[in-house]
Scaffold this motif. Structure first.
Motif, mmCIF file in Angstrom:
data_model
loop_
_atom_site.group_PDB
_atom_site.id
_atom_site.type_symbol
_atom_site.label_atom_id
_atom_site.label_comp_id
_atom_site.label_asym_id
_atom_site.label_seq_id
_atom_site.Cartn_x
_atom_site.Cartn_y
_atom_site.Cartn_z
ATOM 1 N N ARG A 30 -8.733 -1.054 133.142
ATOM 2 C CA ARG A 30 -9.825 -1.590 133.969
ATOM 3 C C ARG A 30 -9.978 -3.085 133.753
ATOM 4 O O ARG A 30 -10.283 -3.836 134.666
ATOM 5 C CB ARG A 30 -11.140 -0.900 133.617
ATOM 6 N N LEU A 31 -9.770 -3.514 132.510
ATOM 7 C CA LEU A 31 -9.884 -4.938 132.189
ATOM 8 C C LEU A 31 -8.841 -5.752 132.945
ATOM 9 O O LEU A 31 -9.093 -6.901 133.325
ATOM 10 C CB LEU A 31 -9.726 -5.129 130.684
ATOM 11 N N LEU A 32 -7.689 -5.156 133.195
ATOM 12 C CA LEU A 32 -6.640 -5.847 133.949
ATOM 13 C C LEU A 32 -7.085 -6.136 135.374
ATOM 14 O O LEU A 32 -6.811 -7.215 135.917
ATOM 15 C CB LEU A 32 -5.369 -4.992 133.948
ATOM 16 N N ASN A 33 -7.789 -5.198 136.002
ATOM 17 C CA ASN A 33 -8.313 -5.432 137.351
ATOM 18 C C ASN A 33 -9.231 -6.647 137.382
ATOM 19 O O ASN A 33 -9.150 -7.494 138.287
ATOM 20 C CB ASN A 33 -9.080 -4.204 137.844
ATOM 21 N N TRP A 34 -10.116 -6.738 136.393
ATOM 22 C CA TRP A 34 -11.048 -7.864 136.344
ATOM 23 C C TRP A 34 -10.331 -9.166 135.992
ATOM 24 O O TRP A 34 -10.768 -10.250 136.394
ATOM 25 C CB TRP A 34 -12.165 -7.581 135.346
ATOM 26 N N GLY A 72 -0.693 2.220 142.414
ATOM 27 C CA GLY A 72 -1.749 2.343 143.421
ATOM 28 C C GLY A 72 -2.940 1.465 143.092
ATOM 29 O O GLY A 72 -3.508 0.805 143.966
ATOM 30 N N GLN A 73 -3.325 1.431 141.823
ATOM 31 C CA GLN A 73 -4.428 0.570 141.386
ATOM 32 C C GLN A 73 -4.073 -0.909 141.521
ATOM 33 O O GLN A 73 -4.918 -1.733 141.889
ATOM 34 C CB GLN A 73 -4.788 0.892 139.936
ATOM 35 N N TYR A 74 -2.821 -1.240 141.235
ATOM 36 C CA TYR A 74 -2.364 -2.632 141.357
ATOM 37 C C TYR A 74 -2.466 -3.097 142.817
ATOM 38 O O TYR A 74 -2.980 -4.189 143.107
ATOM 39 C CB TYR A 74 -0.915 -2.722 140.864
ATOM 40 N N ALA A 75 -1.987 -2.251 143.734
ATOM 41 C CA ALA A 75 -2.069 -2.591 145.163
ATOM 42 C C ALA A 75 -3.521 -2.628 145.640
ATOM 43 O O ALA A 75 -3.915 -3.507 146.420
ATOM 44 C CB ALA A 75 -1.268 -1.581 145.987
ATOM 45 N N TRP A 76 -4.331 -1.689 145.166
ATOM 46 C CA TRP A 76 -5.745 -1.635 145.542
ATOM 47 C C TRP A 76 -6.483 -2.890 145.082
ATOM 48 O O TRP A 76 -7.295 -3.457 145.818
ATOM 49 C CB TRP A 76 -6.355 -0.385 144.929
ATOM 50 N N THR A 77 -6.192 -3.363 143.880
ATOM 51 C CA THR A 77 -6.820 -4.576 143.360
ATOM 52 C C THR A 77 -6.483 -5.773 144.235
ATOM 53 O O THR A 77 -7.357 -6.587 144.568
ATOM 54 C CB THR A 77 -6.360 -4.834 141.910
ATOM 55 N N HIS A 78 -5.240 -5.907 144.625
ATOM 56 C CA HIS A 78 -4.839 -7.044 145.457
ATOM 57 C C HIS A 78 -5.405 -6.945 146.868
ATOM 58 O O HIS A 78 -5.695 -7.970 147.496
ATOM 59 C CB HIS A 78 -3.313 -7.150 145.498
ATOM 60 N N MET A 79 -5.581 -5.741 147.374
ATOM 61 C CA MET A 79 -6.220 -5.602 148.679
ATOM 62 C C MET A 79 -7.665 -6.063 148.627
ATOM 63 O O MET A 79 -8.175 -6.716 149.545
ATOM 64 C CB MET A 79 -6.152 -4.149 149.147
ATOM 65 N N ILE A 80 -8.349 -5.736 147.522
ATOM 66 C CA ILE A 80 -9.728 -6.187 147.346
ATOM 67 C C ILE A 80 -9.794 -7.711 147.316
ATOM 68 O O ILE A 80 -10.670 -8.324 147.932
ATOM 69 C CB ILE A 80 -10.323 -5.594 146.049
ATOM 70 N N LYS A 97 -16.912 -4.225 141.905
ATOM 71 C CA LYS A 97 -17.201 -3.061 141.061
ATOM 72 C C LYS A 97 -17.245 -1.791 141.897
ATOM 73 O O LYS A 97 -16.690 -0.752 141.505
ATOM 74 C CB LYS A 97 -18.533 -3.271 140.334
ATOM 75 N N GLU A 98 -17.928 -1.846 143.052
ATOM 76 C CA GLU A 98 -18.001 -0.670 143.921
ATOM 77 C C GLU A 98 -16.619 -0.240 144.401
ATOM 78 O O GLU A 98 -16.298 0.957 144.417
ATOM 79 C CB GLU A 98 -18.900 -0.973 145.128
ATOM 80 N N LEU A 99 -15.804 -1.209 144.779
ATOM 81 C CA LEU A 99 -14.489 -0.878 145.323
ATOM 82 C C LEU A 99 -13.505 -0.465 144.233
ATOM 83 O O LEU A 99 -12.642 0.391 144.465
ATOM 84 C CB LEU A 99 -13.949 -2.074 146.114
ATOM 85 N N PHE A 100 -13.590 -1.070 143.051
ATOM 86 C CA PHE A 100 -12.742 -0.627 141.941
ATOM 87 C C PHE A 100 -13.035 0.835 141.595
ATOM 88 O O PHE A 100 -12.123 1.616 141.311
ATOM 89 C CB PHE A 100 -12.968 -1.500 140.703
ATOM 90 N N ASN A 101 -14.316 1.201 141.628
ATOM 91 C CA ASN A 101 -14.698 2.570 141.277
ATOM 92 C C ASN A 101 -14.321 3.586 142.341
ATOM 93 O O ASN A 101 -14.274 4.785 142.067
ATOM 94 C CB ASN A 101 -16.213 2.645 141.024
#
Length: 422
Positions: free
Chosen positions: A104-108, A177-185, A85-89
């Motif tokens: 946002r639901l896609l990230n989760w 960018g969000q897609y890559a960020w999610t996978h890095m997390i 949650k902290e890193l997604f935000n």
């Protein structure tokens, strides 16, 4: 010398003197030898807040350890969710998100798919051991485990298709960018911290000792740096000092040797958990946790009343864990410091008073969890399978006819060996 353009109307230019880089700041001429921390009231206030929060965290941690393996795993899952949650935000942009409902639901979706895959791999055998007394439930669980990878793969593909279908014009850069960020997390954070669960079921000792060493190293580095720190350690983390780093390393290595002896005396901590129950554990601790007596040389025993010392073999392994947690694991914190500087933030969150966010406390723990798992599998665990594991795999993956065929073939092999030996 810099000319001050804000003269008071007299027409006479005023000059203010710029401090040269080789000048000694006035604070460093204080009697404390340049240590600015010990006389700073704000630093003392921060220290007490940090201490209060630390005591609450340690108390809660001890209580969860007492509750058992499943409760610790639940704690790890909660920590992972809060970190995500902290890193997604961190990279979230509210204006863009308004035009992307459900993004946002896609990230989760990706996060929980990864959780299902990783924990399914770690806990599948223990789940089978838990339900093997119920035939119907056993068959259901066996089927789920058999197709576990297929289910996880198609869940991921569903998320991938969801992402493609959600792409909007003028939002491509933000979405990718969000897609890559999610996978890095998932790779850097979730995958590493998930090794903690594997360590828990190998024996709580292999989770509790590495985690405790990181806490000890962090506290010792803070205290040594607070009272003795003068020499900066690394630019990424200006508050870190060589005095704190060295003092914490010595304290951590000594603590590792002592703590291993204390923890190694409790079956609750040393026995592996082979199922998902919560009852107390009893087992043969194994050679690693059986003390060996070492005699002191005559010149030492003549001066002291002790003739020798009792040491568990696992204590020598604990020294390696202590060395890693004091020298290598802090680089997880340096990485996090550099990351925060890149994004110009002080902390990842503010959920823990005096400490920042959950991610701020878990940066070194993630690095340590992976090392503890690899070290245990490489240097401590004597075999990668047992008779129980083989039997469970046969019962889970083979039909009744195939099981009978194995029974017949094994009987023939043993009969042949018996005749050959006679």
């Amino acid at each position: 010398m810099i000319k001050d353009q804000g003269g008071g109307g007299s027409g006479t230019p005023r000059f203010r003197r710029r401090k040269q880089s080789n000048e000694i700041p006035s604070e460093l001429t204080k009697p404390n030898g340049g240590n600015l921390l010990v006389n700073d009231n704000n630093k003392y206030k921060s220290m007490w807040i940090r201490t209060y929060s630390t005591l609450w965290m340690i108390g809660g941690f001890v209580f969860i350890i007492y509750m058992g393996h499943l409760y610790i795993c639940a704690m790890v899952v909660v920590i992972q969710i809060l970190m995500a949650k902290e890193l997604f935000n961190l990279l979230r942009k509210v204006r863009e998100d308004r035009h992307l409902p459900g993004f946002r639901l896609l990230n989760w979706h990706f996060f929980f798919t990864a959780m299902l895959f990783v924990y399914g791999r770690f806990l599948s055998q223990r789940l089978v051991n838990t339900v093997n007394s119920d035939k119907v439930l056993y068959k259901l669980v066996s089927s789920l485990i058999k197709y576990h990878m297929v289910v996880c793969y198609f869940l991921y593909i569903a998320g991938f298709m969801w992402f493609i279908l959600s792409l909007k014009k003028k939002m491509y850069k933000y979405q990718f960018g969000q897609y890559a960020w999610t996978h890095m997390i998932l790779i850097v954070v979730f995958a590493q911290s998930s090794f903690t669960v594997a360590n828990i079921f190998e024996g709580m000792f292999w989770f509790l000792l590495p985690a405790s060493l990181i806490v000890i190293n962090d506290i010792a580095a803070y205290l040594f740096g607070f009272f003795f720190g003068r020499t900066p350690l690394i630019k990424l983390s200006p508050k870190k000092t060589w005095e704190g780093f060295i003092g914490a390393s010595v304290a951590t290595i000594i603590s590792a040797f002592v703590l291993a002896n204390v923890m190694g005396r409790f079956e609750w901590l040393t026995c592996p958990r082979t199922d998902l129950s919560t009852g107390w554990l009893h087992c043969d601790p194994g050679i690693m946790f059986k003390p060996e007596f070492y005699d002191f040389p005559i010149w030492i025993s003549s001066w002291f009343p002790w003739k020798g010392i009792s040491i568990m073999p696992v204590q020598w392994h604990a020294l390696c864990l202590g060395l890693f947690s004091s020298i290598i694991a802090p680089f997880g914190g340096f990485f996090a410091s550099g990351f925060k500087r890149a994004f110009k933030i002080k902390d990842f969150g503010d959920s823990i008073p005096g400490h920042g966010g959950i991610t701020d406390r878990m940066d070194c723990q993630m690095v340590m969890a992976v090392f503890a798992y690899i070290y245990h599998q490489s240097f401590v665990r004597t075999q990668s399978f047992s008779v129980e594991t083989i039997v469970d795999q046969i019962l889970m993956n083979l039909t009744f006819e195939e099981q009978l065929e194995i029974y017949r073939r094994v009987g023939e092999i043993l009969q042949e060996r018996r005749f050959s030996l006679s």
